[in-house]
Design a protein around this motif. Structure first.
Motif, PDB file in Angstrom:
ATOM      1  N   TYR A   1       0.816  -1.217   0.000  1.00  0.00           N
ATOM      2  CA  TYR A   1       0.000   0.000   0.000  1.00  0.00           C
ATOM      3  C   TYR A   1       0.848   1.267   0.000  1.00  0.00           C
ATOM      4  O   TYR A   1       0.459   2.291  -0.576  1.00  0.00           O
ATOM      5  CB  TYR A   1      -0.967   0.009   1.193  1.00  0.00           C
ATOM      6  CG  TYR A   1      -2.035   1.055   1.011  1.00  0.00           C
ATOM      7  CD1 TYR A   1      -3.193   0.783   0.305  1.00  0.00           C
ATOM      8  CD2 TYR A   1      -1.851   2.358   1.497  1.00  0.00           C
ATOM      9  CE1 TYR A   1      -4.153   1.757   0.086  1.00  0.00           C
ATOM     10  CE2 TYR A   1      -2.801   3.337   1.283  1.00  0.00           C
ATOM     11  CZ  TYR A   1      -3.949   3.039   0.584  1.00  0.00           C
ATOM     12  OH  TYR A   1      -4.889   4.003   0.345  1.00  0.00           O
TER      13      TYR A   1
ATOM     14  N   HIS B   1       1.405   4.002  -2.688  1.00  0.00           N
ATOM     15  CA  HIS B   1       0.486   5.109  -2.950  1.00  0.00           C
ATOM     16  C   HIS B   1       0.846   6.390  -2.181  1.00  0.00           C
ATOM     17  O   HIS B   1       1.125   7.420  -2.799  1.00  0.00           O
ATOM     18  CB  HIS B   1      -0.954   4.643  -2.696  1.00  0.00           C
ATOM     19  CG  HIS B   1      -1.960   5.743  -2.766  1.00  0.00           C
ATOM     20  ND1 HIS B   1      -2.177   6.474  -3.920  1.00  0.00           N
ATOM     21  CD2 HIS B   1      -2.801   6.257  -1.832  1.00  0.00           C
ATOM     22  CE1 HIS B   1      -3.104   7.384  -3.681  1.00  0.00           C
ATOM     23  NE2 HIS B   1      -3.501   7.277  -2.422  1.00  0.00           N
TER      24      HIS B   1
ATOM     25  N   HIS C   1      -2.083  10.694   4.513  1.00  0.00           N
ATOM     26  CA  HIS C   1      -3.465  11.039   4.163  1.00  0.00           C
ATOM     27  C   HIS C   1      -4.467   9.897   4.281  1.00  0.00           C
ATOM     28  O   HIS C   1      -5.643  10.125   4.499  1.00  0.00           O
ATOM     29  CB  HIS C   1      -3.531  11.686   2.776  1.00  0.00           C
ATOM     30  CG  HIS C   1      -3.476  10.728   1.626  1.00  0.00           C
ATOM     31  ND1 HIS C   1      -2.299  10.289   1.077  1.00  0.00           N
ATOM     32  CD2 HIS C   1      -4.462  10.116   0.920  1.00  0.00           C
ATOM     33  CE1 HIS C   1      -2.552   9.466   0.082  1.00  0.00           C
ATOM     34  NE2 HIS C   1      -3.862   9.328  -0.032  1.00  0.00           N
ATOM     35  N   ASP C   2      -4.013   8.642   4.130  1.00  0.00           N
ATOM     36  CA  ASP C   2      -4.963   7.528   4.209  1.00  0.00           C
ATOM     37  C   ASP C   2      -4.916   6.786   5.543  1.00  0.00           C
ATOM     38  O   ASP C   2      -5.629   5.799   5.730  1.00  0.00           O
ATOM     39  CB  ASP C   2      -4.706   6.533   3.061  1.00  0.00           C
ATOM     40  CG  ASP C   2      -5.319   6.996   1.746  1.00  0.00           C
ATOM     41  OD1 ASP C   2      -6.350   7.708   1.797  1.00  0.00           O
ATOM     42  OD2 ASP C   2      -4.767   6.655   0.684  1.00  0.00           O
TER      43      ASP C   2
ATOM     44  N   ASP D   1      -3.325  13.046  -4.848  1.00  0.00           N
ATOM     45  CA  ASP D   1      -3.897  11.736  -4.528  1.00  0.00           C
ATOM     46  C   ASP D   1      -4.675  11.199  -5.729  1.00  0.00           C
ATOM     47  O   ASP D   1      -4.490  10.066  -6.183  1.00  0.00           O
ATOM     48  CB  ASP D   1      -4.810  11.923  -3.304  1.00  0.00           C
ATOM     49  CG  ASP D   1      -5.525  10.656  -2.885  1.00  0.00           C
ATOM     50  OD1 ASP D   1      -4.906   9.570  -2.967  1.00  0.00           O
ATOM     51  OD2 ASP D   1      -6.697  10.747  -2.474  1.00  0.00           O
TER      52      ASP D   1
ATOM     53  N   ASN E   1      -4.117   7.858  -8.210  1.00  0.00           N
ATOM     54  CA  ASN E   1      -5.185   6.861  -8.365  1.00  0.00           C
ATOM     55  C   ASN E   1      -5.598   6.714  -9.824  1.00  0.00           C
ATOM     56  O   ASN E   1      -5.886   5.610 -10.290  1.00  0.00           O
ATOM     57  CB  ASN E   1      -6.396   7.224  -7.500  1.00  0.00           C
ATOM     58  CG  ASN E   1      -6.149   6.890  -6.037  1.00  0.00           C
ATOM     59  OD1 ASN E   1      -5.328   6.020  -5.727  1.00  0.00           O
ATOM     60  ND2 ASN E   1      -6.832   7.582  -5.145  1.00  0.00           N
TER      61      ASN E   1
END
Ligand code: MN
Length: 514
Positions: A44, A47, A71-72, A143, A147
């Motif tokens: 992950y 990202h 951020h996530d 972001d 994506n």
């Protein structure tokens, strides 16, 4: 893309203690995401590391980069905002919170079968989340960009939803922030997923035109460079190719006739000073014949998103039509990077002022919409009821400038009608509007204004607000004033919801690709 690479790129930009913080944030996020994978099967962390790298490349301040890494974490793991605040400070936690809210809003929109990012409820949530700190939007764009770049790993259904949201919400947001390059990237990737066949068709048109005009364009470039040099202007000239999506939009507008698209290929002239911009314009006009209605001075009157340049379209002796865009290096940087440029590491003052007051005092260019956005957000937070139009109007529409005969400048959404202008000047001017003169000529009530128009309102005391005018205004401001005035005259019952629904239809067809 790994931790070492990110730290290496960040090294020249930030102070030593900031770099330590960055390293700490990477380790913290890696732990939080330890058991998660991207849809591609990769770890992950790929990202957030990519998002942070993009923010470093945009030269954002360290708090934005830290928030980009984190951020996530709140959304996807059991990390709390308090933990982030304790470790990285209030500002970073504040931005991460905004980003989490945007993600949640966007996900709830996507789960809904009748997906529509522009419904009132969704828009208010989104605007509240982004309106508190403009850096939330900038990080969200980084972001979204990553994506989109990895969209091929998702299901077709998800691809379409994300692509649509990108075209309808994030493309316009990038544009509003003046981030031209990001907007182009977002729009072209999203469009290629949403309408793969149209994308291919338009790209082929673009490629074949570029191929054909390449050699002639090189000649014009050399010729103009020499002419500038003769006048002792040290200018750099480069070709700029239109994006696929913006060409697609133009083709829709011009019945697919590519010969009507004059700015397919443009030459960008970058000089040192504003004075040299105007001098270069003169030199180019003495070299080639300008097309009379296509000279635009966005230096004296910047676009509402702050964009500055001189534009002119000329016809060469070989009857080739070429657009020139003339600007200084500074204007060029802003056109490419927009608001992100004002958070640049070497403009610490801007960042510091912003941190203290959350006010962007020295805004480059003319970013009125940010103030408008902040006003709308303040109203939403105080629980005031706001019409859908008011939410929709400023973020998602192109803007034009018109002038009063005295030279005052007014900023209106594209498609605005003369009555919108009258009500903007003063509600009494609207109330008594008898007729309009635009650029000295009588102008009908139902004909939209154009950028640069000089608009004169002819008033007569005996004229009063008429119910029929409800079809002759487009802005929320004019609508609001008109409704109040009709109410005073006891004419409000005639006010139906008809016009709103027809207006919605219009704004939907504007978002062309679907
Ligand atoms: Mn993310």
């Amino acid at each position: 893309m790994g931790k070492a690479e990110l730290l290496e790129s960040a090294k020249p930009l930030y102070e030593e203690n900031q770099l330590l913080e960055l390293e700490q944030a990477v380790d913290f996020a890696a732990k939080a995401h330890a058991n998660q994978k991207r849809k591609s099967g990769e770890s992950y962390m790929i990202h957030p590391l990519n998002v942070a790298m993009t923010l470093v490349k945009w030269g954002m301040d360290i708090d934005s980069v830290l928030a980009g890494i984190l951020h996530d974490t709140v959304e996807d793991s059991n990390i709390s905002l308090e933990q982030i605040e304790n470790l990285f400070g209030y500002d970073v936690a504040f931005i991460v919170d905004g980003l989490t809210k945007v993600t949640k809003t966007s996900e709830s929109m996507q789960q809904n079968d009748t997906y529509n990012p522009q419904t009132k409820d969704n828009l208010s949530k989104l605007l509240i989340a982004v309106g508190q700190d403009i850096r939330v939007v900038i990080i969200k764009l980084a972001d979204r960009l990553h994506n989109l770049m990895t969209l091929n790993h998702l299901s077709r259904d998800k691809q379409i939803r994300i692509a649509r949201e990108s075209l309808e919400v994030y493309g316009p947001m990038a544009d509003r922030l003046g981030m031209g390059r990001v907007r182009m990237q977002i729009e072209d990737i999203a469009f290629s997923y949403l309408e793969p066949r149209e994308f291919k068709r338009v790209k082929e048109i673009l490629d074949s035109r570029i191929g054909r005009s390449h050699r002639k364009l090189d000649q014009i470039k050399t010729e103009s460079e020499q002419a500038l040099k003769k006048s002792h202007i040290d200018g750099e000239i480069n070709g700029r190719v239109k994006s696929v999506y913006s060409l697609y939009k133009k083709l829709v507008k011009f019945d697919n006739d590519v010969d009507n698209v004059y700015d397919l290929i443009a030459l960008r002239v970058i000089v040192k000073t504003k004075e040299e911009c105007y001098a270069s314009l003169g030199i180019l006009h003495s070299l080639y014949k300008p097309m009379i209605n296509r000279i635009k001075d966005y230096i004296a009157t910047p676009k509402p998103n702050g964009y500055q340049s001189l534009h002119t379209t000329v016809i060469t002796p070989h009857e080739q039509i070429v657009e020139f865009q003339i600007r200084t290096q500074e204007m060029h940087e802003y056109a490419e990077r927009g608001l992100a440029a004002s958070f640049h590491y070497n403009e610490r003052k801007t960042s510091r002022d912003y941190r203290e007051k959350r006010e962007l005092a020295p805004l480059p260019g003319n970013l009125q919409w940010i103030t408008e956005l902040q006003e709308v957000v303040a109203k939403l937070k105080s629980g005031e009821d706001i019409s859908h139009d008011q939410l929709n109007i400023d973020l998602f529409k192109d803007r034009i400038f018109v002038h009063s005969p005295k030279g005052d400048i007014f900023n209106l959404p594209e498609g605005a009608l003369p009555l919108d202008f009258a009500y903007m000047v003063h509600s009494d001017i609207g109330r008594h509007a008898y007729g309009f003169k635009v650029n000295g000529k009588i102008h009908p009530f139902d004909k939209p204004l154009q950028n640069g128009d000089v608009v004169e309102v002819i008033t007569k005391k005996l004229v009063m607000t008429k119910p029929a005018w409800r079809n002759l205004v487009t802005t929320s401001h004019a609508r609001h004033k008109l409704r109040a005035q009709l109410g005073q005259l006891g004419l409000n019952k005639i006010f139906s919801t008809e016009d709103r629904s027809s207006k919605n239809k219009k704004s939907h067809t504007k978002n062309a690709a679907r």
